[in-house]
Structure formats: C-alpha cells, structure tokens
Motif scaffolding. Structure first.
Motif, PDB file in Angstrom:
ATOM      1  N   ALA A 136      -4.394  -7.187  36.131  1.00 32.41           N
ATOM      2  CA  ALA A 136      -3.758  -8.586  36.333  1.00 32.41           C
ATOM      3  C   ALA A 136      -4.707  -9.108  34.662  1.00 32.41           C
ATOM      4  CB  ALA A 136      -4.128  -9.793  36.843  1.00 32.41           C
ATOM      5  N   VAL A 138      -5.989 -11.643  31.644  1.00 30.12           N
ATOM      6  CA  VAL A 138      -5.826 -12.627  30.697  1.00 30.12           C
ATOM      7  C   VAL A 138      -6.565 -12.804  29.237  1.00 30.12           C
ATOM      8  CG1 VAL A 138      -6.826 -14.943  31.276  1.00 30.12           C
ATOM      9  CG2 VAL A 138      -6.406 -13.686  32.930  1.00 30.12           C
ATOM     10  N   LYS A 176     -12.818 -16.112  34.367  1.00 30.77           N
ATOM     11  CA  LYS A 176     -11.158 -16.218  35.550  1.00 30.77           C
ATOM     12  C   LYS A 176     -11.820 -14.217  36.041  1.00 30.77           C
ATOM     13  CE  LYS A 176      -7.812 -18.666  35.791  1.00 30.77           C
ATOM     14  NZ  LYS A 176      -7.983 -19.559  35.432  1.00 30.77           N
ATOM     15  N   ALA A 179     -15.049 -14.072  38.018  1.00 34.10           N
ATOM     16  CA  ALA A 179     -14.760 -14.983  39.304  1.00 34.10           C
ATOM     17  C   ALA A 179     -13.740 -13.431  40.166  1.00 34.10           C
ATOM     18  CB  ALA A 179     -13.431 -16.009  39.295  1.00 34.10           C
ATOM     19  N   GLY A 180     -13.618 -12.623  39.204  1.00 33.09           N
ATOM     20  CA  GLY A 180     -12.911 -11.362  39.781  1.00 33.09           C
ATOM     21  C   GLY A 180     -11.124 -11.728  40.563  1.00 33.09           C
ATOM     22  N   GLU A 181     -10.766 -12.996  39.355  1.00 37.27           N
ATOM     23  CA  GLU A 181      -9.448 -13.332  39.092  1.00 37.27           C
ATOM     24  C   GLU A 181      -8.106 -12.955  38.428  1.00 37.27           C
ATOM     25  OE1 GLU A 181      -7.624 -15.215  41.599  1.00 37.27           O
ATOM     26  OE2 GLU A 181      -9.852 -15.585  42.192  1.00 37.27           O
ATOM     27  N   ALA A 182      -9.315 -12.455  37.522  1.00 39.83           N
ATOM     28  CA  ALA A 182      -8.582 -11.446  36.524  1.00 39.83           C
ATOM     29  C   ALA A 182      -9.242 -10.142  36.937  1.00 39.83           C
ATOM     30  CB  ALA A 182      -8.527 -11.404  35.064  1.00 39.83           C
ATOM     31  N   ASP A 183      -8.215  -8.537  36.443  1.00 38.21           N
ATOM     32  CA  ASP A 183      -8.913  -7.718  36.618  1.00 38.21           C
ATOM     33  C   ASP A 183      -9.991  -6.875  35.201  1.00 38.21           C
ATOM     34  OD1 ASP A 183      -7.563  -7.038  39.621  1.00 38.21           O
ATOM     35  OD2 ASP A 183      -5.683  -6.348  38.172  1.00 38.21           O
TER      36      ASP A 183
END
Lengths: 252, 283
Positions: A136, A138, A176, A179-183
């Motif tokens: 992922a 961003v 992001k 927060a670990g929401e994006a790789d």
C-alpha cells in the motif's frame, strides 16, 4: 426568570470572549509574520529563534501550511511579511498575482525519499518495489509540491506508481506511514529525518535528479518591509544554512 | 402583522385564542438577530457564487475529475443513508422503548459523533479498523479484507457522522408520540413484532423524511472523517468535498465550480424533500 438572567449572563460572557479574541496581542515589540511551507516547520522554528535572538524586540510569528494553500490565501489578500514556498511553481503564482515585492530567492533545496514503517513490513528496497502489486503506497496529490515532485520522479524513472491514496500534504503521507497504514510513502528527505526512529528512509538514486528549491520573498503590503527583507537575507546566511542542513535540506 | 394587531380591540385580543397570537406576534427585538442569523448563513454561499468563473464553468463542472467525485459522493452518501436507516432506526426504537439500564449512557454515546470533530471520528475509525487497528488486523488476517482506502471506508466514515441524525430524529418522534398506541395494540393481543410493524413503523413515518434528508445531507458533506480514515483517491475515496479540498490547492476556479455542484445538490435535496418532511412533522 432566573433562566433568562442566566442566558443573559451567558451571552455577556460570550461577548466578552469574542471581543477579547478580536484584540491583537500588543507587546510593544515588532512581530514579523512569516507564511511558510509545512515542510519547513522544524527548521524555521529554530531559524526564527536565532533571528529573534539577534534582533531584540522582534518576534517571528509563523504560519505553516501547504505552500499552495498559503499562496491562494496571499492571492486572496492575506497580509504577511514573508512567504516561503516549497517549490518555484507555487511561488510563481504569488509573483503572477503581483503580491511579491522583489524577486524570490532560493534558500534551500529538498528531494524525495521512500519512507517505510520502522519494521519495513512489505520489504521495500527500491523505487521499483513500490510499483509491485501488493504494498500500500501513499503519495502526495499532484496538485501540491510534493506530488509534483513525485510526478517528476515517475517521469524520470519510468516507474508508474498506483497509490492507494493521494494526500493533500506531505505530513499526511508521513503520518500514514508512521501509523503503519501505508507500507511506503514518498516524502521529503527532511520529513523522514524529522520522524526519527518512527520511519526508515530508503534513498533512491533518481531523487537526486528531481531536486526542487525553496524560494522566499518579501510580500507587498508587509507590515515591516525592512525587517522582512532582513529575514529573507538571514535565510541566505551561514547560520540559517547550518540549521537547514541539520534538518536535511540541501543548499542551492 | 403588527398594524393588524394594533387595530384589534384589546378585549378581543385577550379573548382570542392564545395559539393564534403566539403564531403571529414576533417580538420586535428578535427581528434584528434573526436577520443577522440569516445573513450569516446565506451571505457566504452568495460570496461563493461571486467567485464563479462563468466562462470556464461548463467545462469545469463537467471535468472528469468533478464528475467522478460527484458520482462517488452520491453513491456513498446513499449507501450511508440506507445503512443508517437499517441500523439506526432499530437503535432509535430501542432507545425510545426499551427499559434497559444505562439507557442514558447509550443515548449520550449516540450523540458523541455529533459533538466530536469529524477528524477525531476518522482517527477513531482508523485506530479500530485500520491495518494496524485491533479489528482491522483481525479482518485482514482472517478474511484478507483491508478497509481503509476503499469506498466501503468512505461509507463507514459517512455513516459514523450521519447516523446520529437519524437516530436522534426518530427517537424524538417516538418519544413524543408516546407508547400508548403500542400498549393498546398489546392489550388487543398483538405481539411485539406485529405491534412494531403495524403501530411503531407508521408512527415513525412522519419523522422519517426529515431524518433521512438530514442524514443524507450530512453524509454528502462529510470531509474530515473520510480524508482521515479512507484516504483520497479519485474514483475510489475522493468524494466531492475531498475533491474540492484537493483541487483548491492548485485551481481555485475548479474548486469553486465543484462547490457549486455541491450547493446545487444540497438545494435540490432541500427543495424536493426538505420542506414537505419538516411541515409534515410540524403539523
């Protein structure tokens, strides 16, 4: 009856608060207002402190936002002393709107890097890894400077990214990733450094071919034109360079 | 209004129905603040209209990015409204009719999203359903489902902020109508489900219109929770408000044109459904 009285008292308090907010803080000294790109936040705070130390009675008040948002506010008539943008394209808008007094001068440069969460869960090692299906990614939206820089990188390398989200500023991309929401995310070298241990920066060679510059200019209608010019000069000096270098900015 | 009032004989006025008087006589001191309130609500929208670049308007409004955002906005807001109805209406009934202990706390919890800044709501959703959130990780490990960055995330964010409007609206209607019809139905031998279908649901209908409109409107305007939780990508998560924000970074004319789209939809919604629903409730 007592209800009415209470309502009236509440309204009175509200009124006092409102008028209190409207009043400017007047400490006797001069206050320089600097509108600066969000990526300059940490470095400019230090520079502002140095500048104030050298100019007693002068307070530097910063407003850090996306460069483009600030440029638009200036075009809409927001008054301030100095504007520092994250790229020349955005600065050109302010110049075209005839809001700049004099020529903008570049005081720093920056480039992109790949930021991954501390553990690098997707095992990213290069820019090409970002184009693989799976991670992922961003990035910044093309409408803002970091997104324009991302497009430059894509053009130079031929790597086509398919991000899951295009954020409106570089800090949102960084958050992001933290927060670990994006790789992975494409952020400025300086932002990755400011995040410290929370992210890992993976440099890629092409970023050095997509370096972009930070210009600053004194604005028309500045409250303190001479002081503003002095601040713009200060940005070119060795002290400012040193601080900017500490945060990862390059020199023009 | 006032001249008519003054010409009426005093005695007659005193004898006149009090309902009549309270409806016609607006105390003079209220006119000024009322006008200011209206100005505060309407003038900014008019200000937006003055910024429209008429020559570029048709081209800007029909730009693919604007139309994509419009379509996504309508689809997700409708989905959020339906989801709010399916989940929120039963919740309203429970809040209005059940004798659960701690109902007050539940009621306050429903109001929370109304008070929270939407960005906080977005963060909260992210920390629950994000890839690293407890529920999000579970979903990803068990089903391979990632919620953020999908249109479903947009619908969830919109439902989070908009459903309270539906719950509060319906619950209020149920509580004012009282439980006596249901009690009568029960004494006549109707079970809870039959009572619900034949008595409670019809009681909800008048309030349903206005509640649904409010819910849809709130979902349509949702920005903070969406951009925080769902991200922003054209065609997938970039709804009209997000597109306006992103576009305003570089092309203000285009952003104003998109804003106009949103204003027109809002006006349409209000004009088509709003007044009727509100009137139905008032009478």
């Amino acid at each position: 009856m007592s209800g009415h009285r209470r309502l009236a008292a509440g309204l009175a308090v509200l009124l006092v608060l409102l008028t209190g907010c409207a009043g400017r803080d007047s400490g006797g000294g001069r206050t320089l207002t600097v509108l600066a790109a969000a990526s300059l936040t940490e470095a400019f705070r230090d520079i502002g402190a140095k500048f104030s130390a050298e100019h007693p009675g002068v307070r530097v008040r910063f407003n850090f936002q996306g460069s483009t948002l600030l440029a638009e506010q200036i075009r809409q008539g927001r008054s301030a002393d100095v504007y520092a943008s994250a790229d020349t394209r955005t600065m050109a808008k302010v110049v075209r709107a005839q809001a700049a007094a004099g020529q903008p001068r570049t005081f720093a440069t920056n480039r992109l890097t790949i930021a991954v969460p501390a553990g690098n869960p997707a095992g990213i090692a290069s820019l090409a890894d970002l184009a693989r299906p799976g991670p992922a990614v961003v990035v910044c939206a093309p409408q803002v400077p970091c997104g324009a820089a991302t497009q430059d990188v894509e053009r130079i390398t031929g790597v086509r990214l398919s991000p899951v989200s295009e954020e409106s500023n570089v800090k949102a991309v960084l958050n992001k990733v933290i927060a670990g929401e994006a790789d992975a995310g494409l952020v400025y070298v300086t932002d990755a450094r400011a995040a410290g241990e929370q992210v890992r920066a993976i440099d890629f060679p092409a970023s050095k071919r997509a370096v972009h510059s930070y210009p600053a200019v004194v604005l028309k209608g500045a409250d303190h034109p001479e002081l503003a010019a002095e601040f713009a000069r200060f940005l070119q000096g060795t002290q400012a360079r040193e601080i900017l270098g500490k945060y990862g900015f390059g020199t023009p | 209004m006032q001249p008519a009032d003054r010409s009426a004989p005093r005695t007659q006025r005193r004898r006149g129905a009090p309902v009549e008087r309270s409806r016609t006589g607006v105390p003079a001191p209220l006119w000024m603040p009322a006008a200011m309130a209206l100005a505060l609500l309407v003038l900014p929208v008019l200000g937006l209209l003055t910024r429209i670049e008429l020559s570029r308007l048709p081209e800007l409004v029909t730009a693919p990015a604007a139309l994509d955002a419009l379509e996504l906005s309508l689809r997700t807001s409708l989905a959020a409204t339906v989801l709010s109805l399916l989940l929120g209406a039963p919740l309203a009934v429970v809040l209005a009719r059940s004798r659960l202990r701690g109902l007050r706390v539940l009621r306050a919890a429903v109001l929370l999203p109304l008070v929270l800044p939407p960005v906080v709501g977005g963060l909260a959703l992210l920390y629950l359903l994000g890839r690293t959130g407890p529920l999000g990780r579970l979903l990803e490990d068990a089903f391979g489902v990632t919620v953020p960055y999908t249109s479903a995330a947009v619908v969830l964010a919109q439902t989070f902020v908009a459903m309270p409007f539906l719950v509060v609206g319906l619950e209020g209607a149920l509580r004012t109508s009282g439980a006596r019809y249901e009690r009568v139905a029960a004494t006549l031998g109707a079970g809870p489900w039959l009572t619900f279908r034949r008595v409670t649901v019809p009681l909800l209908v008048p309030a349903l219109g206005s509640s649904l409109v409010l819910t849809f409107a709130r979902a349509l305007g949702e920005f903070g929770a969406t951009i925080t939780f769902a991200g922003s990508l054209r065609g997938t998560t970039r709804t009209l408000p997000l597109a306006i924000y992103t576009t305003a970074q570089s092309d203000v004319d285009a952003a104003v044109a998109m804003s106009l789209l949103l204003v027109v939809i809002a006006l349409l919604v209000i004009a088509l459904v709003g007044p009727k629903a509100v009137e139905g409730r008032g009478d």
